[in-house]
Design a protein around this motif. Structure first.
Motif, PDB file in Angstrom:
ATOM      1  N   THR A  72       0.849  -1.193   0.000  1.00 17.60           N
ATOM      2  CA  THR A  72       0.000   0.000   0.000  1.00 17.60           C
ATOM      3  C   THR A  72       0.884   1.244   0.000  1.00 17.60           C
ATOM      4  O   THR A  72       2.067   1.181   0.336  1.00 17.60           O
ATOM      5  N   ALA A  73       0.309   2.358  -0.361  1.00 17.14           N
ATOM      6  CA  ALA A  73       1.030   3.635  -0.334  1.00 17.14           C
ATOM      7  C   ALA A  73       0.013   4.761  -0.437  1.00 17.14           C
ATOM      8  O   ALA A  73      -1.180   4.530  -0.658  1.00 17.14           O
ATOM      9  N   LEU A  74       0.499   5.995  -0.261  1.00 18.99           N
ATOM     10  CA  LEU A  74      -0.356   7.171  -0.403  1.00 18.99           C
ATOM     11  C   LEU A  74       0.199   8.076  -1.493  1.00 18.99           C
ATOM     12  O   LEU A  74       1.387   8.405  -1.495  1.00 18.99           O
ATOM     13  N   GLU A  75      -0.657   8.474  -2.394  1.00 17.12           N
ATOM     14  CA  GLU A  75      -0.310   9.435  -3.442  1.00 17.12           C
ATOM     15  C   GLU A  75      -0.885  10.789  -3.038  1.00 17.12           C
ATOM     16  O   GLU A  75      -2.055  10.873  -2.649  1.00 17.12           O
ATOM     17  N   ASP A  76      -0.075  11.844  -3.119  1.00 18.69           N
ATOM     18  CA  ASP A  76      -0.524  13.161  -2.654  1.00 18.69           C
ATOM     19  C   ASP A  76      -0.608  14.156  -3.803  1.00 18.69           C
ATOM     20  O   ASP A  76       0.194  14.122  -4.736  1.00 18.69           O
ATOM     21  N   THR A  77      -1.594  15.026  -3.726  1.00 17.65           N
ATOM     22  CA  THR A  77      -1.766  16.103  -4.705  1.00 17.65           C
ATOM     23  C   THR A  77      -2.117  17.386  -3.954  1.00 17.65           C
ATOM     24  O   THR A  77      -3.001  17.377  -3.090  1.00 17.65           O
ATOM     25  N   PHE A  78      -1.413  18.466  -4.280  1.00 15.49           N
ATOM     26  CA  PHE A  78      -1.610  19.744  -3.598  1.00 15.49           C
ATOM     27  C   PHE A  78      -2.517  20.656  -4.420  1.00 15.49           C
ATOM     28  O   PHE A  78      -2.312  20.839  -5.626  1.00 15.49           O
ATOM     29  N   TYR A  79      -3.521  21.221  -3.758  1.00 12.55           N
ATOM     30  CA  TYR A  79      -4.466  22.138  -4.388  1.00 12.55           C
ATOM     31  C   TYR A  79      -4.384  23.487  -3.659  1.00 12.55           C
ATOM     32  O   TYR A  79      -4.820  23.597  -2.510  1.00 12.55           O
ATOM     33  N   PRO A  80      -3.844  24.523  -4.287  1.00 10.98           N
ATOM     34  CA  PRO A  80      -3.635  25.793  -3.581  1.00 10.98           C
ATOM     35  C   PRO A  80      -4.904  26.611  -3.378  1.00 10.98           C
ATOM     36  O   PRO A  80      -4.941  27.466  -2.494  1.00 10.98           O
ATOM     37  N   ASN A  81      -5.932  26.360  -4.185  1.00 11.18           N
ATOM     38  CA  ASN A  81      -7.113  27.222  -4.124  1.00 11.18           C
ATOM     39  C   ASN A  81      -8.356  26.378  -4.378  1.00 11.18           C
ATOM     40  O   ASN A  81      -8.532  25.812  -5.457  1.00 11.18           O
ATOM     41  N   GLU A  82      -9.220  26.295  -3.366  1.00 12.49           N
ATOM     42  CA  GLU A  82     -10.389  25.424  -3.507  1.00 12.49           C
ATOM     43  C   GLU A  82     -11.428  25.983  -4.477  1.00 12.49           C
ATOM     44  O   GLU A  82     -12.360  25.280  -4.864  1.00 12.49           O
ATOM     45  N   ASN A  83     -11.253  27.229  -4.923  1.00  8.37           N
ATOM     46  CA  ASN A  83     -12.244  27.845  -5.812  1.00  8.37           C
ATOM     47  C   ASN A  83     -11.745  28.005  -7.248  1.00  8.37           C
ATOM     48  O   ASN A  83     -12.416  28.628  -8.064  1.00  8.37           O
ATOM     49  N   LYS A  84     -10.577  27.439  -7.548  1.00  8.26           N
ATOM     50  CA  LYS A  84     -10.064  27.510  -8.921  1.00  8.26           C
ATOM     51  C   LYS A  84     -10.197  26.159  -9.611  1.00  8.26           C
ATOM     52  O   LYS A  84      -9.769  25.134  -9.072  1.00  8.26           O
ATOM     53  N   PHE A  85     -10.777  26.211 -10.819  1.00  5.88           N
ATOM     54  CA  PHE A  85     -10.999  25.005 -11.607  1.00  5.88           C
ATOM     55  C   PHE A  85     -10.489  25.238 -13.023  1.00  5.88           C
ATOM     56  O   PHE A  85     -10.351  26.383 -13.470  1.00  5.88           O
ATOM     57  N   TYR A  86     -10.224  24.131 -13.706  1.00  5.52           N
ATOM     58  CA  TYR A  86      -9.908  24.233 -15.129  1.00  5.52           C
ATOM     59  C   TYR A  86     -11.206  24.186 -15.936  1.00  5.52           C
ATOM     60  O   TYR A  86     -12.123  23.416 -15.626  1.00  5.52           O
ATOM     61  N   TYR A  87     -11.243  24.998 -16.981  1.00  2.20           N
ATOM     62  CA  TYR A  87     -12.315  24.947 -17.976  1.00  2.20           C
ATOM     63  C   TYR A  87     -11.673  24.554 -19.290  1.00  2.20           C
ATOM     64  O   TYR A  87     -10.734  25.200 -19.750  1.00  2.20           O
ATOM     65  N   ARG A  88     -12.160  23.446 -19.884  1.00  5.08           N
ATOM     66  CA  ARG A  88     -11.501  22.867 -21.050  1.00  5.08           C
ATOM     67  C   ARG A  88     -12.447  22.789 -22.238  1.00  5.08           C
ATOM     68  O   ARG A  88     -13.643  22.515 -22.091  1.00  5.08           O
ATOM     69  N   PHE A  89     -11.844  23.020 -23.401  1.00  3.95           N
ATOM     70  CA  PHE A  89     -12.565  22.863 -24.663  1.00  3.95           C
ATOM     71  C   PHE A  89     -11.556  22.385 -25.698  1.00  3.95           C
ATOM     72  O   PHE A  89     -10.563  23.061 -25.960  1.00  3.95           O
ATOM     73  N   ASN A  90     -11.815  21.187 -26.237  1.00  7.12           N
ATOM     74  CA  ASN A  90     -10.835  20.540 -27.114  1.00  7.12           C
ATOM     75  C   ASN A  90      -9.497  20.442 -26.367  1.00  7.12           C
ATOM     76  O   ASN A  90      -9.425  19.896 -25.291  1.00  7.12           O
ATOM     77  N   LYS A  91      -8.450  21.040 -26.900  1.00 14.09           N
ATOM     78  CA  LYS A  91      -7.143  20.979 -26.238  1.00 14.09           C
ATOM     79  C   LYS A  91      -6.824  22.257 -25.467  1.00 14.09           C
ATOM     80  O   LYS A  91      -5.727  22.403 -24.932  1.00 14.09           O
ATOM     81  N   LYS A  92      -7.776  23.148 -25.403  1.00 13.87           N
ATOM     82  CA  LYS A  92      -7.564  24.400 -24.685  1.00 13.87           C
ATOM     83  C   LYS A  92      -7.985  24.244 -23.227  1.00 13.87           C
ATOM     84  O   LYS A  92      -8.937  23.525 -22.918  1.00 13.87           O
ATOM     85  N   ALA A  93      -7.278  24.941 -22.330  1.00 13.45           N
ATOM     86  CA  ALA A  93      -7.608  24.890 -20.906  1.00 13.45           C
ATOM     87  C   ALA A  93      -7.371  26.255 -20.284  1.00 13.45           C
ATOM     88  O   ALA A  93      -6.368  26.916 -20.548  1.00 13.45           O
TER      89      ALA A  93
END
Length: 743
Positions: free
Chosen positions: A599-620
């Protein structure tokens, strides 16, 4: 800020842990060949295999034969194991290890048990299985065959002629049949057979320790159940100068230490007044001991109790140690000329579970020879089992081979354990710079603990040796080596637990590594996570603007946990540094050397809970859902779709399993840091993903130390955090100065 104004680190971070959901995507996998090409390849490999198995003498194989199934480099992850192929052909998967392709790429090899009488039917059946999973499994396979002897016999020097060897054999249902075949092949006498030691772990390989000649080793190298063979020589490998008269006085006995460290070594002469009040030796191996090992054990115990005595003035009375020592005399074994490490390991497996009150054990003796990626020793396996099952922490000296040529300068077993701390040695330059002591063995570690050594401690140098006490009360010595660095780390880990009941085995390990000097983006094979902090009071306390929060918890495998970082919204700091160390323990799986951590733990850091990606085709576009609401509306009208989770600054996935491994995905320790302007931070958090390899482990224990530092800030971050996050509280601690006063 003065030391008098330091404040306890904050505990109960687990109260800030919330749930988190995340969809696991993944595109279509690319295969190296078509199904028809795969059928032809596997058919030809099985035809060759049938002939190779027929050529094995009957005394070197059992009814079922172990063969190696090598996979293409794109299929390194456990999830790509060709289970449908194995199941349909009635092949039993009994382990795995790494192998290198002709291009030098890392890939995986599975050991499988097969019935050789069925190979012809297997070939005829290949086109008969019409499921997509079977067809795709077939397309992953690069080779099927027997391993060559040079892939089995590992780590022997050119001039080796005879000595103690550890054999690792594949698991078979009847261990006695395997051993009888092996013993007959060796043609050992009854007396020689009785001297052989072996150990079979549940769902693990069979480990065998025996004394053998080069000729007989060559003969058994083609014994089909044999997985690996490597030398197993134990010696005390430290630098020790001639003794000189003791120049310090024994401490006044004011108390009996309430907590002890376990020192697993060559024993201590407890009649010595420096040791008698503070050391007990309840358990001793059955041999009569040796002067060499007694001296080593005493020197190591001296470091654990009193540290380096070099700077003590003549006739100085030593302070009584805060911690005592339980000396476990595990070395040498019955024959001091041929130390059978298995005697010592058997002894430790029996004794350590009885020492329920001792949390930390130090080992500064082990087998000579660098670790091998494809081979895990019984000593390492045993310590990892004990650590996990009984919640113990082992500190282990990494060895003193650092001046040898590559790869002989690599760390030595059992410092490659994944549930403990491998300790290297540093020396101090005249400029004050800390560097790896030239003798200290270097990393990398194995899969599951790539960063080795974990941390380093002062081990002395020829210019500036350490000074320790000898068995005789009237003498001491100058010493150098990782053997004497490791017990200091053990003492510091135990001190953390002595000073605070809120610190356990996992959190002590997390705090030591979090406070260590190095912040590394790549694996550091010299100093690991850096030099250990000198005073444990510094680890347990904060300043006004640099605070540490401790999270202790456990979670279900394959689930996610959201660790909210208590960044105060009423702070005026303009820049923050956020760093974190994550430590887990894991059930070891020595059958799968490239998948040793279950077993192990994988970690991911999120600096801002109100920022999201908006994607269209290959644009982000990264957008704030409140501040950028008008622009988001326009993007959505153009077809942009909001991501299901917040935008992270850590990679969500890597292109290959090899990349994941290089990022230490399966390691039991992770240490990272990140600097941000306050304007980019809004309720930041870390997401933990509990990984497993499908071996029935349902829970993952973990400890996380997160440090927040407000850079160039004149306020009081500590009070701001406590004011806003009421679920946190300072841990209860007693500083060393307070403990000594009370004593």
């Amino acid at each position: 800020m003065s030391d008098n104004n330091r404040r306890p680190i904050l505990g109960h971070g687990e109260n800030l842990v919330g749930s988190f959901s995340k969809s696991n995507g993944g595109g279509e996998k690319s295969y190296p060949r078509s199904y028809e090409e795969a059928v032809n390849l596997v058919s030809s490999k099985l035809e060759s295999l049938k002939a190779d198995i027929s050529a094995i003498p009957l005394n070197k194989k059992l009814d079922k034969v172990v063969v190696a199934v090598k996979l293409h480099e794109s299929f390194l992850a456990k999830s790509y194991t060709p289970d449908t192929f194995f199941r349909n052909l009635d092949y039993e998967n009994i382990g795995s290890r790494q192998w290198k392709t002709e291009s030098g790429k890392e890939s995986k090899l599975n050991f499988v048990k097969i019935n050789p009488d069925n190979i012809e039917n297997n070939i005829n059946e290949l086109m008969g299985f019409d499921t997509e999973s079977f067809k795709n499994d077939l397309r992953k396979i690069e080779d099927i065959g027997l391993l060559e002897a040079e892939d089995i016999v590992l780590g022997f020097e050119d001039g080796w002629e005879k000595g103690r060897v550890e054999l690792v054999l594949h698991p078979f249902e009847d261990t006695n049949i395997v051993l009888e075949k092996l013993f007959n092949l060796l043609n050992f006498s009854t007396e020689e057979r009785e001297s052989i030691k072996y150990k079979k772990y549940e769902n693990g390989p069979l480990f065998v320790s025996l004394n053998i000649s080069k000729e007989k080793l060559s003969n058994i190298s083609t014994f089909n159940p044999l997985r690996t063979a490597h030398p197993l020589k134990v010696e005390v490998n430290t630098f020790n100068q001639e003794p000189f008269p003791v120049r310090v006085r024994a401490p006044e006995v004011l108390f009996e230490p309430s907590k002890k460290i376990g020192i697993i070594d060559g024993g201590v002469d407890i009649s010595n007044p420096f040791f008698k009040p503070f050391v007990s030796q309840t358990f001793e191996i059955s041999d009569l001991g040796s002067d060499q090992f007694l001296k080593h054990g005493t020197n190591v115990t001296s470091m654990a109790l009193y540290g380096d005595l070099f700077d003590k003035y003549d006739n100085e009375k030593l302070s009584p140690p805060l911690l005592g020592v339980e000396s476990i005399r595990a070395f040498p074994s019955t024959d001091p000329e041929d130390i059978d490490l298995y005697e010592s390991i058997d002894f430790l497996e029996e004794v350590i579970p009885q020492l329920s009150e001792i949390d930390v054990f130090n080992i500064s003796v082990g087998p000579v020879g660098s670790i091998l990626d494809d081979d895990i020793s019984r000593f390492t396996t045993a310590l990892d089992y004990i650590s996990y099952n009984y919640k113990k922490l082992f500190t282990v000296a990494v060895g003193n081979t650092g001046e040898l040529d590559v790869p002989f300068n690599r760390i030595q077993s059992p410092a490659d354990l994944v549930n403990g701390i491998g300790v290297g040695a540093y020396s101090v330059e005249s400029s004050g710079e800390i560097i790896r002591a030239k003798y200290s063995s270097i990393g990398f570690g194995r899969e599951g603990c790539k960063v080795k050594p974990d941390i380093c401690e002062h081990g002395g140098s020829s210019e500036r040796p350490l000074q320790v006490l000898n068995p005789e009360f009237y003498s001491m010595s100058n010493v150098i080596g990782t053997s004497f660095a490791a017990p200091v780390v053990a003492r510091k880990a135990a001190e953390l637990m002595l000073k605070s009941s809120d610190v356990g085995v996992l959190s002590a390990r997390a705090l030591l590594i979090q406070a260590a000097s190095n912040e590394i983006s790549d694996i550091n094979a010299e100093l690991g996570y850096g030099a250990c902090v000198q005073n444990t009071d510094e680890i347990l306390t904060c300043t006004e603007n640099k605070i540490t929060i401790l999270y202790n918890n456990e979670m279900s495998v394959r689930n996610y946990a959201k660790l909210n970082i208590p960044l105060p919204q009423n702070s005026y700091a303009k820049k923050y540094k956020i760093s974190w160390t994550i430590v887990t323990d894991t059930y070891p799986n020595p059958l799968f050397s490239e998948g040793y951590t279950s077993t192990a733990l994988e970690d991911t850091f999120y600096p801002n809970e109100n920022k999201f990606y908006y994607r269209f085709n290959k644009k982000a576009r990264k957008m704030h859902i409140f501040k950028d609401a008008d622009e988001i509306k326009k993007l959505e009208e153009q077809g942009y779709i909001k991501s299901t989770i917040q935008a992270s600054t850590s990679p969500n996935k890597f292109s290959t399993e090899a990349d994941l491994r290089s990022e230490q995905k399966w390691d039991t320790v992770v240490k990272k840091s990140s600097v941000h302007y306050s304007s980019t931070l809004e309720h930041p958090f870390i997401v933990l993903h509990a990984l497993d390899r499908g071996e029935g482990r349902n829970r993952v224990r973990y400890s996380v130390a997160i440090t927040i530092e407000a850079i160039d800030y004149e306020g009081d971050l500590y009070e701001e955090v406590l004011s806003e996050y009421k679920v946190l509280a300072p841990i209860g601690i007693k500083l060393e100065s307070e403990l000594r006063i009370s004593l």
